[in-house]
Scaffold this motif. Structure first.
Motif, PDB file in Angstrom:
ATOM      1  N   MET A   1       0.849  -1.192   0.000  1.00 49.46           N
ATOM      2  CA  MET A   1       0.000   0.000   0.000  1.00 49.46           C
ATOM      3  C   MET A   1       0.887   1.245   0.000  1.00 49.46           C
ATOM      4  O   MET A   1       1.801   1.379   0.806  1.00 49.46           O
ATOM      5  N   VAL A   2       0.631   2.143  -0.940  1.00 50.60           N
ATOM      6  CA  VAL A   2       1.373   3.392  -1.054  1.00 50.60           C
ATOM      7  C   VAL A   2       0.657   4.471  -0.243  1.00 50.60           C
ATOM      8  O   VAL A   2      -0.544   4.651  -0.381  1.00 50.60           O
ATOM      9  N   THR A   3       1.377   5.182   0.614  1.00 49.72           N
ATOM     10  CA  THR A   3       0.778   6.287   1.347  1.00 49.72           C
ATOM     11  C   THR A   3       0.897   7.559   0.512  1.00 49.72           C
ATOM     12  O   THR A   3       1.675   7.630  -0.435  1.00 49.72           O
ATOM     13  N   PHE A   4       0.093   8.563   0.896  1.00 50.03           N
ATOM     14  CA  PHE A   4       0.130   9.817   0.144  1.00 50.03           C
ATOM     15  C   PHE A   4       1.516  10.450   0.240  1.00 50.03           C
ATOM     16  O   PHE A   4       2.092  10.553   1.324  1.00 50.03           O
ATOM     17  N   GLN A   5       2.054  10.884  -0.892  1.00 52.06           N
ATOM     18  CA  GLN A   5       3.401  11.441  -0.958  1.00 52.06           C
ATOM     19  C   GLN A   5       3.339  12.878  -1.449  1.00 52.06           C
ATOM     20  O   GLN A   5       2.846  13.147  -2.546  1.00 52.06           O
ATOM     21  N   ALA A   6       3.849  13.800  -0.642  1.00 54.63           N
ATOM     22  CA  ALA A   6       3.825  15.213  -1.000  1.00 54.63           C
ATOM     23  C   ALA A   6       4.893  15.554  -2.038  1.00 54.63           C
ATOM     24  O   ALA A   6       4.805  16.590  -2.698  1.00 54.63           O
ATOM     25  N   GLU A   7       5.901  14.705  -2.182  1.00 58.18           N
ATOM     26  CA  GLU A   7       6.936  14.901  -3.193  1.00 58.18           C
ATOM     27  C   GLU A   7       6.954  13.695  -4.123  1.00 58.18           C
ATOM     28  O   GLU A   7       6.626  12.578  -3.724  1.00 58.18           O
ATOM     29  N   ALA A   8       7.349  13.938  -5.351  1.00 63.89           N
ATOM     30  CA  ALA A   8       7.277  12.884  -6.365  1.00 63.89           C
ATOM     31  C   ALA A   8       8.213  11.731  -6.037  1.00 63.89           C
ATOM     32  O   ALA A   8       9.392  11.939  -5.745  1.00 63.89           O
ATOM     33  N   PRO A   9       7.708  10.490  -6.096  1.00 65.06           N
ATOM     34  CA  PRO A   9       8.602   9.332  -5.993  1.00 65.06           C
ATOM     35  C   PRO A   9       9.406   9.197  -7.278  1.00 65.06           C
ATOM     36  O   PRO A   9       9.054   9.787  -8.310  1.00 65.06           O
ATOM     37  N   PRO A  10      10.494   8.438  -7.258  1.00 66.81           N
ATOM     38  CA  PRO A  10      11.270   8.238  -8.495  1.00 66.81           C
ATOM     39  C   PRO A  10      10.386   7.675  -9.604  1.00 66.81           C
ATOM     40  O   PRO A  10       9.561   6.788  -9.372  1.00 66.81           O
ATOM     41  N   LEU A  11      10.555   8.207 -10.800  1.00 69.11           N
ATOM     42  CA  LEU A  11       9.748   7.779 -11.932  1.00 69.11           C
ATOM     43  C   LEU A  11      10.311   6.479 -12.503  1.00 69.11           C
ATOM     44  O   LEU A  11      11.487   6.409 -12.836  1.00 69.11           O
TER      45      LEU A  11
END
Length: 240
Positions: free
Chosen positions: A1-11
């Motif tokens: 499960m991915v939590t909300f991320q305020a900064e972009a994760p690696p593409l």
């Protein structure tokens, strides 16, 4: 499960497209999630903020360039306006994205390519963006489909602001959900965090939100403006 991320994760690689989104205005309305749940593709649902509401966004901007991959510029795609109507989505993997209900563009070729390849509901419109001092105005008239739908937005650009938790939740979105060939897809993207400015709504006369089948649950929130960010898209992944 991915939590909300305020900064972009690696593409995830490879990069399939490189763009620059400029002169964006964000206008949002609250929406009852139960009233729009039927609009979302299988495997996704309305994303809700801490207040229990979801939101619909009207986001006019200017596309400054488009490249295939990370660097192969497409000459036809210079600077042109777009305006999207978007809902906020989450899937069973916990990926928080956007779900486009429409995306006006002045480039007819974009409509065909993006509908065919990604299933994103681009529409063709006559559009212009003008600026007079600190006031920027976006005007569009739909050409296809549903010819004649209009949108006029004008805002007075103000000073930089510290975004609220809701502002971050609405703008920190690292992908889009879409439906294509009987399947739901996640299209990841990456860009720097938005540098946001206050924006006073000077004019707002639009038919796009209701035409997208969205019923709002209140008036518009305060608007926000950004000078823009570079963005990259990765390879789509199957959701359901």
């Amino acid at each position: 499960m991915v939590t909300f991320q305020a900064e972009a994760p690696p593409l995830p690689k490879p990069v399939i497209s490189d763009q620059f989104w400029a002169d964006l205005t964000f206008i949002h309305w609250p929406v009852d999630p139960a009233r729009v749940a039927k609009l979302f593709p299988p495997g996704t649902r309305p994303d809700t903020f801490a207040d229990g509401l979801t939101y619909v966004g009207l986001v006019p901007f200017v596309m400054r360039h488009t490249a295939i991959g990370a660097s192969l510029r497409v000459p036809y795609f210079g600077s042109f306006p777009e305006t999207n109507v978007r809902l906020y989505s989450v899937d069973d993997e916990g990926r928080h994205g956007v779900y486009f209900r429409s995306l006006e563009t002045a480039r007819l070729a974009v409509v065909g390519v993006c509908r065919a390849v990604l299933g994103i509901p681009y529409t063709w419109a006559g559009m212009r963006v003008t600026r007079d001092g600190d006031v920027i105005a976006y005007d569009s008239t739909r050409r296809w489909p549903r010819r004649g739908l209009r949108c006029r937005v004008a805002v007075r650009i103000g000073a930089p602001v510290q975004p609220s938790p809701l502002d971050v939740w609405l703008t920190a979105r690292w992908g889009a959900h879409t439906r294509k060939a009987g399947r739901t897809w996640w299209v990841p993207n990456e860009h720097p965090s938005w540098l946001l400015r206050a924006a006073e709504i000077v004019a707002l006369d639009q038919e796009l939100v209701s035409a997208a089948g969205v019923e709002t649950a209140g008036g518009p929130l305060h608007a926000l403006f950004s000078d823009g960010v570079p963005a990259q898209f990765g390879r789509p992944e199957v959701v359901a």
